[in-house]
Write a protein that holds these residues in place. Structure first.
Motif, PDB file in Angstrom:
ATOM      1  N   ARG A  26       0.841  -1.195   0.000  1.00 55.36           N
ATOM      2  CA  ARG A  26       0.000   0.000   0.000  1.00 55.36           C
ATOM      3  C   ARG A  26       0.877   1.246   0.000  1.00 55.36           C
ATOM      4  O   ARG A  26       1.952   1.275   0.603  1.00 55.36           O
ATOM      5  CB  ARG A  26      -0.982  -0.007   1.165  1.00 55.36           C
ATOM      6  CG  ARG A  26      -0.364   0.045   2.523  1.00 55.36           C
ATOM      7  CD  ARG A  26      -1.391  -0.037   3.640  1.00 55.36           C
ATOM      8  NE  ARG A  26      -0.707  -0.039   4.913  1.00 55.36           N
ATOM      9  CZ  ARG A  26      -1.186  -0.568   6.018  1.00 55.36           C
ATOM     10  NH1 ARG A  26      -2.373  -1.134   6.021  1.00 55.36           N
ATOM     11  NH2 ARG A  26      -0.497  -0.523   7.136  1.00 55.36           N
ATOM     12  N   THR A  27       0.389   2.258  -0.699  1.00 57.46           N
ATOM     13  CA  THR A  27       1.114   3.510  -0.832  1.00 57.46           C
ATOM     14  C   THR A  27       0.265   4.639  -0.259  1.00 57.46           C
ATOM     15  O   THR A  27      -0.925   4.729  -0.556  1.00 57.46           O
ATOM     16  CB  THR A  27       1.411   3.806  -2.320  1.00 57.46           C
ATOM     17  OG1 THR A  27       2.083   2.689  -2.892  1.00 57.46           O
ATOM     18  CG2 THR A  27       2.285   5.036  -2.469  1.00 57.46           C
ATOM     19  N   ILE A 107       1.865   9.341  -8.974  1.00 60.53           N
ATOM     20  CA  ILE A 107       3.018   8.652  -8.384  1.00 60.53           C
ATOM     21  C   ILE A 107       2.999   7.231  -8.921  1.00 60.53           C
ATOM     22  O   ILE A 107       1.989   6.533  -8.811  1.00 60.53           O
ATOM     23  CB  ILE A 107       2.932   8.660  -6.850  1.00 60.53           C
ATOM     24  CG1 ILE A 107       2.928  10.118  -6.341  1.00 60.53           C
ATOM     25  CG2 ILE A 107       4.079   7.884  -6.230  1.00 60.53           C
ATOM     26  CD1 ILE A 107       2.596  10.252  -4.878  1.00 60.53           C
ATOM     27  N   PRO A 108       4.096   6.781  -9.545  1.00 64.71           N
ATOM     28  CA  PRO A 108       4.088   5.448 -10.148  1.00 64.71           C
ATOM     29  C   PRO A 108       3.886   4.326  -9.125  1.00 64.71           C
ATOM     30  O   PRO A 108       4.173   4.491  -7.937  1.00 64.71           O
ATOM     31  CB  PRO A 108       5.466   5.333 -10.805  1.00 64.71           C
ATOM     32  CG  PRO A 108       6.293   6.427 -10.247  1.00 64.71           C
ATOM     33  CD  PRO A 108       5.382   7.444  -9.655  1.00 64.71           C
ATOM     34  N   ALA A 109       3.380   3.213  -9.615  1.00 66.48           N
ATOM     35  CA  ALA A 109       3.181   2.045  -8.760  1.00 66.48           C
ATOM     36  C   ALA A 109       4.533   1.560  -8.246  1.00 66.48           C
ATOM     37  O   ALA A 109       5.484   1.447  -9.019  1.00 66.48           O
ATOM     38  CB  ALA A 109       2.499   0.930  -9.547  1.00 66.48           C
ATOM     39  N   LYS A 128      -0.130  -0.049  -6.406  1.00 67.61           N
ATOM     40  CA  LYS A 128      -1.011   0.730  -7.264  1.00 67.61           C
ATOM     41  C   LYS A 128      -0.480   2.158  -7.362  1.00 67.61           C
ATOM     42  O   LYS A 128       0.032   2.699  -6.386  1.00 67.61           O
ATOM     43  CB  LYS A 128      -2.426   0.746  -6.694  1.00 67.61           C
ATOM     44  CG  LYS A 128      -3.070  -0.617  -6.714  1.00 67.61           C
ATOM     45  CD  LYS A 128      -4.470  -0.553  -6.165  1.00 67.61           C
ATOM     46  CE  LYS A 128      -5.090  -1.945  -6.193  1.00 67.61           C
ATOM     47  NZ  LYS A 128      -6.361  -1.998  -5.497  1.00 67.61           N
ATOM     48  N   PRO A 129      -0.631   2.782  -8.531  1.00 62.82           N
ATOM     49  CA  PRO A 129      -0.228   4.188  -8.630  1.00 62.82           C
ATOM     50  C   PRO A 129      -1.162   5.050  -7.782  1.00 62.82           C
ATOM     51  O   PRO A 129      -2.276   4.640  -7.462  1.00 62.82           O
ATOM     52  CB  PRO A 129      -0.371   4.499 -10.122  1.00 62.82           C
ATOM     53  CG  PRO A 129      -1.254   3.445 -10.673  1.00 62.82           C
ATOM     54  CD  PRO A 129      -1.145   2.252  -9.782  1.00 62.82           C
ATOM     55  N   LEU A 130      -0.685   6.222  -7.427  1.00 68.19           N
ATOM     56  CA  LEU A 130      -1.449   7.118  -6.565  1.00 68.19           C
ATOM     57  C   LEU A 130      -1.457   8.500  -7.213  1.00 68.19           C
ATOM     58  O   LEU A 130      -0.433   8.958  -7.723  1.00 68.19           O
ATOM     59  CB  LEU A 130      -0.776   7.173  -5.197  1.00 68.19           C
ATOM     60  CG  LEU A 130      -1.491   7.843  -4.059  1.00 68.19           C
ATOM     61  CD1 LEU A 130      -2.761   7.070  -3.693  1.00 68.19           C
ATOM     62  CD2 LEU A 130      -0.586   7.901  -2.840  1.00 68.19           C
TER      63      LEU A 130
END
Length: 195
Positions: A26-27, A107-109, A128-130
């Motif tokens: 998770r990001t 923001i890249p994955a 996942k990207p954000l």
């Protein structure tokens, strides 16, 4: 023959799948909203394993358009969490992001390499990207490099102090020191001077 080859490939991939099964990536970002052009945004990537972590994973973020991303080569923070009643153990990795343009940034994955207890690669995962919105404060030129900080100092020192007379060949040293809170030197542009 094709069936035998397919079965062999499937059997070889089962251990790698077992190592990545149930792993959570998770990001998150801080601040979650209200970031401005040039501000330090903290990007956290958590990698959590159900039960226990066999070995710390390797995490990276790809370069992104419109921002500078820095990963400090320090160890990640070990953490635990409870998700849906199950205990997870893992690590949190921190990246520093400096937006270089306003508007929507993606923001890249994160790319995660899972290692087994021997240190060998056991699998690959991708988070996942954000997306986040970056504001440009009124009066700020978004085409020029911008650094946003709570405090900034710029000092100069001369050696010797240039108050007397000098002759050709005399050496003068000018030292300029700038310090910005929560901004590393590599995120600031070089100072330039006209002779």
């Amino acid at each position: 023959m094709k069936a035998l080859l397919s079965l062999l490939v499937l059997l070889l991939s089962v251990p790698a799948m077992a190592q990545t099964e149930g792993v959570v990536v998770r990001t998150t970002v801080k601040p979650e909203q209200g970031a401005v052009l040039g501000q330090h945004v903290r990007v956290f990537v958590d990698v959590l394993f159900p039960g226990e972590m066999p070995r710390p994973p390797q995490v990276s973020l790809a370069d992104m358009s419109g921002a500078q991303i820095v990963r400090y080569e320090t160890q990640a923070t070990t953490m635990s969490d409870t998700i849906d009643g199950k205990t997870y153990a893992g690590q949190r990795f921190e990246f520093a992001l400096y937006p270089r343009r306003g508007g929507r940034l993606t923001i890249p994955a994160p790319s995660v390499t899972i290692l087994n207890s021997s240190g060998d690669i056991a699998g690959q995962l991708e988070g996942k990207p954000l997306e986040m919105q970056i504001a440009v404060p009124p009066g700020v030129d978004p085409t020029a490099p911008v650094v946003a900080a709570d405090s900034l100092t710029l000092e100069e020192q001369w050696q010797p102090v240039p108050s007397g007379h000098f002759k050709a060949g005399d050496a003068i040293v000018r030292t300029i020191t700038r310090v910005a809170s929560d901004i590393p030197g590599m995120a600031m542009l070089d100072l330039s001077f006209t002779a």
